[in-house]
Design a protein around this motif. Structure first.
Motif, PDB file in Angstrom:
ATOM      1  N   UNK A   1      -7.622  -4.146  -1.319  1.00  0.00           N
ATOM      2  CA  UNK A   1      -7.806  -2.747  -0.944  1.00  0.00           C
ATOM      3  C   UNK A   1      -6.704  -2.297   0.020  1.00  0.00           C
ATOM      4  N   UNK A   2      -6.398  -3.133   1.006  1.00  0.00           N
ATOM      5  CA  UNK A   2      -5.326  -2.796   1.950  1.00  0.00           C
ATOM      6  C   UNK A   2      -3.963  -2.801   1.271  1.00  0.00           C
ATOM      7  N   UNK A   3      -3.743  -3.793   0.401  1.00  0.00           N
ATOM      8  CA  UNK A   3      -2.450  -3.914  -0.269  1.00  0.00           C
ATOM      9  C   UNK A   3      -2.143  -2.697  -1.126  1.00  0.00           C
ATOM     10  N   UNK A   4      -3.164  -2.141  -1.740  1.00  0.00           N
ATOM     11  CA  UNK A   4      -2.953  -0.989  -2.626  1.00  0.00           C
ATOM     12  C   UNK A   4      -2.830   0.300  -1.828  1.00  0.00           C
ATOM     13  N   UNK A   5      -3.713   0.502  -0.863  1.00  0.00           N
ATOM     14  CA  UNK A   5      -3.825   1.831  -0.266  1.00  0.00           C
ATOM     15  C   UNK A   5      -3.029   2.008   1.028  1.00  0.00           C
ATOM     16  N   UNK A   6      -2.820   0.967   1.821  1.00  0.00           N
ATOM     17  CA  UNK A   6      -2.058   1.165   3.057  1.00  0.00           C
ATOM     18  C   UNK A   6      -0.611   1.587   2.771  1.00  0.00           C
ATOM     19  N   UNK A   7       0.137   0.894   1.883  1.00  0.00           N
ATOM     20  CA  UNK A   7       1.473   1.414   1.547  1.00  0.00           C
ATOM     21  C   UNK A   7       1.426   2.809   0.937  1.00  0.00           C
TER      22      UNK A   7
ATOM     23  N   UNK B   1     -10.763 -11.220   7.228  1.00  0.00           N
ATOM     24  CA  UNK B   1     -10.455  -9.786   7.113  1.00  0.00           C
ATOM     25  C   UNK B   1      -9.808  -9.270   8.394  1.00  0.00           C
ATOM     26  N   UNK B   2     -10.248  -9.784   9.528  1.00  0.00           N
ATOM     27  CA  UNK B   2      -9.643  -9.379  10.800  1.00  0.00           C
ATOM     28  C   UNK B   2      -8.178  -9.803  10.861  1.00  0.00           C
ATOM     29  N   UNK B   3      -7.867 -10.998  10.408  1.00  0.00           N
ATOM     30  CA  UNK B   3      -6.473 -11.448  10.398  1.00  0.00           C
ATOM     31  C   UNK B   3      -5.615 -10.615   9.464  1.00  0.00           C
ATOM     32  N   UNK B   4      -6.159 -10.285   8.274  1.00  0.00           N
ATOM     33  CA  UNK B   4      -5.402  -9.442   7.335  1.00  0.00           C
ATOM     34  C   UNK B   4      -5.122  -8.082   7.949  1.00  0.00           C
ATOM     35  N   UNK B   5      -6.108  -7.499   8.623  1.00  0.00           N
ATOM     36  CA  UNK B   5      -5.928  -6.187   9.242  1.00  0.00           C
ATOM     37  C   UNK B   5      -4.890  -6.242  10.350  1.00  0.00           C
ATOM     38  N   UNK B   6      -4.885  -7.295  11.132  1.00  0.00           N
ATOM     39  CA  UNK B   6      -3.911  -7.409  12.219  1.00  0.00           C
ATOM     40  C   UNK B   6      -2.491  -7.500  11.708  1.00  0.00           C
TER      41      UNK B   6
ATOM     42  N   UNK C   1      -4.304   4.498  13.150  1.00  0.00           N
ATOM     43  CA  UNK C   1      -5.675   4.754  13.605  1.00  0.00           C
ATOM     44  C   UNK C   1      -6.687   4.157  12.622  1.00  0.00           C
ATOM     45  N   UNK C   2      -6.412   4.319  11.321  1.00  0.00           N
ATOM     46  CA  UNK C   2      -7.305   3.758  10.309  1.00  0.00           C
ATOM     47  C   UNK C   2      -7.396   2.241  10.442  1.00  0.00           C
ATOM     48  N   UNK C   3      -6.241   1.590  10.587  1.00  0.00           N
ATOM     49  CA  UNK C   3      -6.248   0.131  10.723  1.00  0.00           C
ATOM     50  C   UNK C   3      -6.943  -0.304  12.016  1.00  0.00           C
TER      51      UNK C   3
ATOM     52  N   UNK D   1      -3.490 -13.453  13.466  1.00  0.00           N
ATOM     53  CA  UNK D   1      -3.762 -13.377  14.893  1.00  0.00           C
ATOM     54  C   UNK D   1      -5.261 -13.325  15.206  1.00  0.00           C
ATOM     55  N   UNK D   2      -6.124 -13.933  14.378  1.00  0.00           N
ATOM     56  CA  UNK D   2      -7.583 -13.888  14.598  1.00  0.00           C
ATOM     57  C   UNK D   2      -8.064 -14.922  15.589  1.00  0.00           C
ATOM     58  N   UNK D   3      -7.172 -15.640  16.248  1.00  0.00           N
ATOM     59  CA  UNK D   3      -7.558 -16.694  17.169  1.00  0.00           C
ATOM     60  C   UNK D   3      -8.428 -16.173  18.307  1.00  0.00           C
TER      61      UNK D   3
END
Length: 917
Positions: free
Chosen positions: A534-540, A637-642, A658-660, A725-727
């Motif tokens: 979902x992020x790969x398609x819509x964020x770019x 999912x948190x790591x992917x978002x970061x 802001x969305x991220x 960076x989910x550490x």
């Protein structure tokens, strides 16, 4: 004496060449030095008063029946060539002053009555010698008298002295009258072969001889009048000189004086007719002079009137000539202005009612450029401010403003309808969206291609009226927002429907559940993969839409993503045939503003909020769906978002950031919810024990032991899901989990103090055993591992001491009393204290150490009975034997020191006994 520069023919020719365009004839030229106040009182030269070499040249120019006389000041150029510096008309000469501060008398000033600034001191001219000064001044005075009919005011020099000098330095006087056609005789001063030429004599030769005779008699009279004084002087001199009989000599001189006076009177009486004749001649000459003065006054008045008339005519001629030149320039300027004010018919037609079809866009752009230039040319500094208030200019500006407003209104209405029609067409076609069994990547290439057709039109609309872009931006954002939300909703729904994943149990760290259920680990990787897709398609896509919108709607901000750029390792939507996305946008005026404008950036972020607002709900739905399937997938999912957040650095992609950030906060909130629920399950152990009322240590120990095993399994899975960076997120969860586990364990232990240490040491041991491998690689868990190790050691020490004191309490209490007294009294006095005598020692040793092997065996059985974990028994028994041996060794040392005559079982014997148990 050196040759004067007035006789230098080369200098005269150089001066003539310098003024050859004026058609004037050089009469005289001489070298001078120019200064201002060079002869000051201090006698020092100032920096601003240094003498400068100059050449003074007198020239004449014939104008009809009159002649004009000019005084030229010439200076030397860098190439030592004379060039004009100043020009004066001698008719304005009002004063000739010789500077008195100059002891040589070679410096003079010329005052003119037509100088603009009379407050500035006129320049001072310094000659080489007095002869050069007299030559130039005499020439100027003669010209003023003959040509101008008047003499300027002369200060600092005697005119008679000048006349005598002229007579002495004039070997020959030649009169050269120039007879002009129909005009009076004008005397010309020519200095070529003579040093000084007198232009015109004031009196005739006969009159001059009569005046000389009269002056001779006057001189004789003066001599006679001063004779008595001279006699007195002679008398005094004689006395001084020592001449004898001064009185007799004085008497003789007096007699001679009387005789001379008588002879003088007689001579005067004899010459009375001659004197009368002279007086009559003087009266007649005075009458002639008065008549001549009257006639000269009349002529002077007429000449002055004639001069004023001529000057008035010249002034009118100059004004007419200037007016002619100004009229010609004015006509040229008006022609240029009319050319500016003319509106070409083809542009007028295009601006008032032309079509906005794609085929007509080139004509519309040209019309916009012409209109913008026309408006710019009617504003300063392109238009002179004197033209700004002209009626025709104001009317033309009003006409152009009306034309601009009409065109902007038509273009804005067309573009608003155009944006709406494009989006409505795409929404009505279901092939643009994801369908059942088919995920569709949003494709806006055709939409952008159609919008780029009007990109330059928008740029010109901003130039014409920047306020018109606000409604256009809102219309574009409102239309495209519907499309983006529809695409995101359809994509998210199909993404969840096509993802196959089994749900993981959400009961974690519950002591009542079996280890098999807690450790179940169904494969839920497809959940996090769906979120990443979902992020790969819509964020770019959203970043590209933001970039395109910023350029398309003419925001002056830096580019977000370069054409064909890479976003987080994924190809940007601007690829292939979209690499020319801007098509020259922002380059219309060749003014690429690289700086950030805060006002434009704020307006862009507000517009981006309108453009993308609402699309976050579909991202939230995917996050919530993934959380319900497997809460631990929040970590991945948190790591992917970061990673995506770290890739968004452009200021104009504010809404995407802001969305991220919101997605990251939502994921963190969901994971925190999972952590809170798990901690609640841990705390239920304490509540369950109290509700059931079980106070024995076995159920509590078993529950906490199981929780430690489940936590280790949970930590292992969490470490597997960590990405990027989910550490920090996981470390915070570890901290909360372990803190709650330790606090709950302490509360359960406090509920039954008798078995508290057993409960603590067994649970801390289980915690260490389950997390040994993870603690070696996870710093946060290593910290809690060491904390559990310390708590385990403390619990072991307390428990072992309890076991030892239970069997040997009297023996070690006796030892403790001895140690306490040693702080206050000497060792020799202790055997005499109450209860510490040698007899008391023998009783304690007999009761505690007789059958010591049985007591130690009882201690082992008690330890074995209380422990539920067989793995801990060997290590605890070793600790117990070591602690007992240390205490007994201390007791034995006290006995040797306090009671040296008493004997107890030696320490080696006790060590061997413990080793055999």
């Amino acid at each position: 004496m050196a040759k004067s520069s007035a006789d230098d023919e080369e200098l005269r020719r150089a001066c003539a060449a310098a003024i050859e365009d004026t058609k004037q004839e050089i009469i005289m030229s001489i070298r001078v030095a120019k200064s201002r106040g060079i002869w000051a009182k201090s006698g020092k030269l100032g920096r601003n008063h240094m003498a400068k070499p100059r050449v003074l040249a007198i020239s004449t120019k014939a104008k009809g029946q009159r002649a004009s006389v000019f005084l030229h000041v010439l200076k030397y150029s860098t190439a030592d060539i004379l060039e004009p510096a100043k020009l004066y008309k001698l008719k304005h000469l009002s004063k000739v002053e010789v500077v008195t501060n100059d002891p040589t008398g070679c410096t003079f000033m010329l005052g003119f009555d037509n100088l603009r600034s009379q407050s500035v001191a006129p320049p001072q001219w310094t000659m080489r010698n007095v002869d050069d000064r007299n030559r130039i001044l005499l020439c100027i005075l003669n010209i003023c008298k003959d040509v101008l009919g008047r003499l300027p005011k002369v200060v600092g020099i005697d005119v008679v002295e000048m006349a005598l000098w002229a007579k002495e330095n004039t070997p020959a006087i030649s009169k050269q009258p120039d007879i002009l056609q129909d005009g009076p005789i004008v005397a010309a001063v020519v200095e070529r072969d003579t040093k000084v030429t007198v232009e015109r004599e004031l009196v005739s030769q006969v009159e001059e001889e009569d005046m000389e005779a009269l002056l001779g008699r006057y001189v004789l009279y003066l001599k006679l009048s001063i004779l008595p004084s001279r006699l007195a002087l002679i008398s005094s001199n004689c006395y001084v000189m020592g001449i004898g009989e001064a009185e007799a000599f004085s008497e003789r001189l007096k007699r001679e004086l009387q005789a001379l006076e008588a002879a003088n009177v007689h001579s005067i009486l004899e010459n009375e007719p001659l004197i009368n004749e002279v007086l009559q001649g003087l009266e007649s000459a005075n009458s002639c002079v008065e008549d001549m003065d009257e006639w000269l006054g009349i002529f002077n008045l007429k000449l002055r009137h004639m001069r004023e008339d001529i000057e008035s005519i010249e002034t009118r001629n100059n004004k007419l000539e200037m007016q002619s030149v100004n009229n010609k320039s004015l006509i040229e300027e008006l022609d240029k202005l009319l050319e500016r004010l003319r509106i070409p018919s083809e542009y007028a037609t295009c601006l008032t009612g032309g079509s906005f079809d794609e085929a007509r866009m080139l004509q519309n752009i040209e019309a916009c450029e012409w209109l913008a230039n026309a408006l710019r040319n009617l504003e300063g500094p392109h238009l002179d401010r004197t033209y700004a208030n002209m009626r025709s200019v104001r009317e033309k500006r009003a006409e152009l403003d009306k034309l601009r407003n009409n065109f902007v209104k038509r273009a804005s209405e067309f573009l608003r309808n155009y944006f709406t029609s494009l989006v409505d067409f795409m929404i009505s076609d279901k092939s643009y969206f994801s369908q059942r069994g088919q995920l569709k990547r949003p494709d806006h290439a055709d939409l952008r291609y159609k919008c780029r057709t009007y990109a330059r039109l928008l740029q010109h609309l901003k130039t014409l009226d920047k306020n018109c872009l606000g409604p256009l931006r809102k219309a574009y954002c409102s239309s495209l927002n519907l499309l983006l939300r529809r695409e995101a909703r359809e994509f998210a729904n199909e993404l969840r429907a096509s993802t196959k994943a089994s749900r993981n149990p959400t009961v974690w760290l519950d002591g009542s559940t079996g280890s098999n259920q807690s450790a179940s680990s169904a494969d839920t990787s497809t959940v996090s993969e769906a979120y990443a897709k979902m992020l790969t398609i819509f964020i770019p896509l959203l970043v590209d839409e933001s970039s395109f919108f910023a350029h398309f709607m003419c925001f002056e901000v830096p580019a977000l993503v370069p054409p064909g750029g890479i976003v987080n390792g994924n190809k940007s939507v601007l690829t292939d045939d979209e690499n020319d996305d801007d098509l020259g946008i922002m380059d219309i005026d060749d003014n690429d503003n690289e700086g950030k404008k805060s006002a434009d950036l704020q307006a862009l972020n507000e517009s981006l909020h309108d453009l993308l607002d609402g699309i976050q709900e579909d991202f939230y739905a995917v996050v919530d769906w993934a959380y319900k399937i497997d809460p631990l997938r929040c970590i991945s999912m948190h790591g992917t978002t970061e990673r995506y957040i770290s890739g968004q650095k452009a200021d104009a992609a504010g809404f995407v950031r802001i969305l991220l950030d919101d997605l990251e906060n939502r994921i963190s909130t969901q994971f925190s919810r999972f952590v809170d629920e798990a901690c609640h399950q841990i705390e239920r152990n304490e509540r369950n024990v109290r509700q059931v009322g079980v106070l024995s240590y076995i159920p509590s120990c078993s529950a906490c032991f199981a929780s430690s095993i489940v936590f280790a399994t949970l930590a292992t899975r969490m470490e597997q899901y960590i990405q990027g960076q989910s550490r920090d997120l996981v470390d915070r969860a570890y901290t909360k989990f372990v803190t709650v586990m330790f606090v709950t364990l302490d509360k359960i232990a406090q509920s039954d103090p008798k078995y508290a240490d057993i409960l603590l040491l067994e649970n801390y041991a289980a915690f260490q055993n389950s997390l040994y491998d993870l603690a070696n690689v996870v710093p946060t868990l290593a910290k809690f591992y060491h904390q559990a190790s310390e708590a385990y050691e403390q619990a072991c020490t307390r428990f072992i001491n309890t076991i030892i004191l239970y069997q040997f309490e009297r023996l070690f209490q006796f030892s403790r009393r001895i140690e306490d007294l040693m702080y206050t009294i000497t060792p020799e006095e202790i055997p005499f204290q109450l209860g510490l005598s040698k007899m008391d020692l023998r009783k304690v040793v007999k009761s505690s150490l007789s059958g010591v092997d049985k007591s130690i065996g009882a201690m082992y059985k008690r330890l074995q009975k209380n422990l539920t974990s067989e793995e801990l028994l060997p290590s605890l028994w070793d600790k117990c034997k070591k602690e007992f041996l240390d205490k007994y060794d201390s007791f034995a040392q006290l006995v040797v020191k306090i009671y040296p005559t008493e004997s107890i079982p030696p320490v080696p014997e006790m060590r061997d006994l413990l080793a055999s148990m």
